[in-house]
Design a protein around this motif. Structure first.
Motif, PDB file in Angstrom:
ATOM      1  N   ARG A  12       5.899  16.716   4.269  1.00 14.47           N
ATOM      2  CA  ARG A  12       6.926  15.679   4.471  1.00 14.47           C
ATOM      3  C   ARG A  12       7.539  15.672   5.856  1.00 14.47           C
ATOM      4  O   ARG A  12       8.119  14.674   6.266  1.00 14.47           O
ATOM      5  CB  ARG A  12       8.035  15.852   3.430  1.00 14.47           C
ATOM      6  CG  ARG A  12       7.502  15.853   2.014  1.00 14.47           C
ATOM      7  CD  ARG A  12       8.593  15.640   1.013  1.00 14.47           C
ATOM      8  NE  ARG A  12       8.103  15.760  -0.348  1.00 14.47           N
ATOM      9  CZ  ARG A  12       8.774  15.377  -1.419  1.00 14.47           C
ATOM     10  NH1 ARG A  12       9.977  14.855  -1.278  1.00 14.47           N
ATOM     11  NH2 ARG A  12       8.269  15.540  -2.629  1.00 14.47           N
ATOM     12  N   TYR A  13       7.461  16.790   6.567  1.00 18.41           N
ATOM     13  CA  TYR A  13       8.125  16.862   7.871  1.00 18.41           C
ATOM     14  C   TYR A  13       7.128  17.304   8.933  1.00 18.41           C
ATOM     15  O   TYR A  13       6.301  18.187   8.708  1.00 18.41           O
ATOM     16  CB  TYR A  13       9.304  17.845   7.816  1.00 18.41           C
ATOM     17  CG  TYR A  13      10.352  17.459   6.799  1.00 18.41           C
ATOM     18  CD1 TYR A  13      11.294  16.476   7.080  1.00 18.41           C
ATOM     19  CD2 TYR A  13      10.388  18.077   5.550  1.00 18.41           C
ATOM     20  CE1 TYR A  13      12.248  16.122   6.142  1.00 18.41           C
ATOM     21  CE2 TYR A  13      11.329  17.729   4.604  1.00 18.41           C
ATOM     22  CZ  TYR A  13      12.263  16.750   4.907  1.00 18.41           C
ATOM     23  OH  TYR A  13      13.208  16.385   3.963  1.00 18.41           O
ATOM     24  N   VAL A  57      14.956  16.781  10.518  1.00 18.12           N
ATOM     25  CA  VAL A  57      15.046  15.712   9.516  1.00 18.12           C
ATOM     26  C   VAL A  57      15.836  14.545  10.102  1.00 18.12           C
ATOM     27  O   VAL A  57      16.466  14.661  11.159  1.00 18.12           O
ATOM     28  CB  VAL A  57      15.729  16.216   8.221  1.00 18.12           C
ATOM     29  CG1 VAL A  57      14.992  17.424   7.658  1.00 18.12           C
ATOM     30  CG2 VAL A  57      17.190  16.570   8.467  1.00 18.12           C
ATOM     31  N   GLU A  83      17.786  14.576   1.120  1.00 17.31           N
ATOM     32  CA  GLU A  83      16.378  14.553   0.710  1.00 17.31           C
ATOM     33  C   GLU A  83      15.768  15.948   0.801  1.00 17.31           C
ATOM     34  O   GLU A  83      15.011  16.378  -0.081  1.00 17.31           O
ATOM     35  CB  GLU A  83      15.598  13.585   1.600  1.00 17.31           C
ATOM     36  CG  GLU A  83      14.127  13.476   1.224  1.00 17.31           C
ATOM     37  CD  GLU A  83      13.360  12.572   2.176  1.00 17.31           C
ATOM     38  OE1 GLU A  83      12.120  12.545   2.075  1.00 17.31           O
ATOM     39  OE2 GLU A  83      14.000  11.899   3.019  1.00 17.31           O
ATOM     40  N   ARG A 109      17.163  18.088  -2.055  1.00 18.48           N
ATOM     41  CA  ARG A 109      16.581  17.683  -3.339  1.00 18.48           C
ATOM     42  C   ARG A 109      15.176  18.252  -3.498  1.00 18.48           C
ATOM     43  O   ARG A 109      14.788  18.701  -4.581  1.00 18.48           O
ATOM     44  CB  ARG A 109      16.557  16.154  -3.464  1.00 18.48           C
ATOM     45  CG  ARG A 109      17.861  15.536  -3.925  1.00 18.48           C
ATOM     46  CD  ARG A 109      17.661  14.098  -4.394  1.00 18.48           C
ATOM     47  NE  ARG A 109      17.118  13.249  -3.331  1.00 18.48           N
ATOM     48  CZ  ARG A 109      17.889  12.564  -2.479  1.00 18.48           C
ATOM     49  NH1 ARG A 109      19.206  12.654  -2.568  1.00 18.48           N
ATOM     50  NH2 ARG A 109      17.334  11.807  -1.559  1.00 18.48           N
ATOM     51  N   LEU A 110      14.419  18.220  -2.397  1.00 13.31           N
ATOM     52  CA  LEU A 110      13.061  18.781  -2.430  1.00 13.31           C
ATOM     53  C   LEU A 110      13.102  20.260  -2.779  1.00 13.31           C
ATOM     54  O   LEU A 110      12.340  20.733  -3.643  1.00 13.31           O
ATOM     55  CB  LEU A 110      12.390  18.573  -1.070  1.00 13.31           C
ATOM     56  CG  LEU A 110      11.045  19.306  -0.860  1.00 13.31           C
ATOM     57  CD1 LEU A 110      10.015  18.807  -1.869  1.00 13.31           C
ATOM     58  CD2 LEU A 110      10.552  19.126   0.566  1.00 13.31           C
ATOM     59  N   GLY A 133      21.531  10.513   3.950  1.00 17.75           N
ATOM     60  CA  GLY A 133      20.499  10.868   2.971  1.00 17.75           C
ATOM     61  C   GLY A 133      19.404  11.759   3.511  1.00 17.75           C
ATOM     62  O   GLY A 133      18.586  12.261   2.735  1.00 17.75           O
ATOM     63  N   GLY A 134      19.378  11.983   4.837  1.00 17.21           N
ATOM     64  CA  GLY A 134      18.303  12.789   5.428  1.00 17.21           C
ATOM     65  C   GLY A 134      18.322  14.232   4.937  1.00 17.21           C
ATOM     66  O   GLY A 134      17.302  14.765   4.484  1.00 17.21           O
TER      67      GLY A 134
END
Length: 316
Positions: free
Chosen positions: A298-299, A236, A245, A248-249, A241-242
């Motif tokens: 997302r990644y 990430v 995030e 949070r996911l 904030g990385g």
């Protein structure tokens, strides 16, 4: 007792007044040592899974089964040295020949299956197994001669299914059972005996001597094989904030994080990225698949470390 014997078993026998010698890497070596001691000291050696009186004693469980459970279709028995299944098969078949008697071994110590293939007991080096009570390198001669003509089928199960069986018994039956005692249930859960679906089946839970630390490992391994304990590595952004995030996911999916570590020094991508290793809990296999799909969306760099997950039990 062998060096791999659970501490609980050793201590329990000592509390009953037994003089316990912990020697030998497996039960086969223990037997050799015991025979030498018996010859040198004029003692009587009683094989715990092959002496005729032991087989007769094991048979009383078969009598109890048919007395307590009517209209049985099959009895599924864990197999190590073969003494238990020999006694049970002889008792059950003598009274009810139509009842199936099925043996189950861990694939890491399948000495009875090897004996059936060759027609006589043969030495098989047992590998490390959760079913330590079944880790007998060579099935008993008397046990094999008694059981072979009576046993209808013998199957083997993977270690993952033994762990899942221990987990199911704790969660659903509130019963603590050692690996050897849970092996028969493992065969049912693994779908190794589909012909028993809808039939009246007896599964003896024969053995509760499991060390607390080993039980913890078994439960974790069962959770992992069940897809409920998941470990993955994802790269990430290391900017503010990385990682937030990512968490949070996972929170939005209802995934619980058990452990998280960061790796920066050995990462091979750009210096503004961080490799995050996460261990987390999911509700079930479908929940794990949902997590995997969302992460892969997302990644770009993500690796899952999860054992083969099988679901034969859902079809039973």
């Amino acid at each position: 007792m062998p060096l791999v014997a659970p501490i609980m078993k050793v201590q329990a026998c000592r509390q009953y007044g037994a003089n316990i010698l912990v020697r030998g890497s497996d039960i086969g070596e223990c037997r050799t040592i015991a025979l030498k001691m018996a010859r040198q000291q004029g003692l009587v050696y009683i094989n715990g899974y092959d002496h005729p009186h032991i087989l007769a004693g094991q048979g009383t469980m078969g009598l109890e089964i048919v007395e307590q459970v009517p209209n049985i279709d099959a009895v599924v028995v864990p197999v190590g040295g073969g003494g238990l299944i020999a006694g049970v098969a002889l008792a059950v078949k003598a009274l009810y020949p139509h009842v199936q008697v099925i043996g189950v071994e861990s694939e890491n110590c399948a000495s009875f299956s090897a004996a059936l293939r060759t027609g006589a007991p043969v030495y098989t080096k047992p590998e490390s197994t959760l079913a330590d009570g079944l880790a007998v390198p060579m099935v008993g001669v008397n046990a094999f001669a008694t059981a072979a003509p009576l046993v209808d089928k013998v199957v083997t199960v993977r270690e993952e299914w033994i762990a899942i069986a221990i987990l199911r018994l704790v969660e659903q039956e509130k019963a603590v059972v050692e690996g050897a005692g849970a092996t028969a249930l493992a065969a049912i859960l693994a779908g190794e005996l589909p012909e028993l679906k809808g039939k009246r089946v007896v599964i003896p839970l024969c053995g509760g001597n499991i060390d607390t630390t080993v039980l913890g490992r078994c439960l974790e391994r069962g959770l992992a094989a069940d897809g409920r304990l998941v470990k993955f590595t994802v790269t990430v952004s290391d900017r503010p904030g990385g990682i937030a995030e990512l968490t949070r996911l996972m929170a939005s999916l209802g995934v619980s994080i058990k452990d998280m570590t960061h790796e920066r020094a050995w990462i091979r991508s750009d210096i503004f990225s961080v490799e995050v290793k996460v261990m987390c809990e999911t509700r079930d296999h479908e929940h794990y698949l949902q997590l995997q799909a969302e992460l892969e969306k997302r990644y770009k760099i993500i690796r899952f470390a999860v054992p083969d997950i099988v679901h034969a039990e859902s079809d039973l």
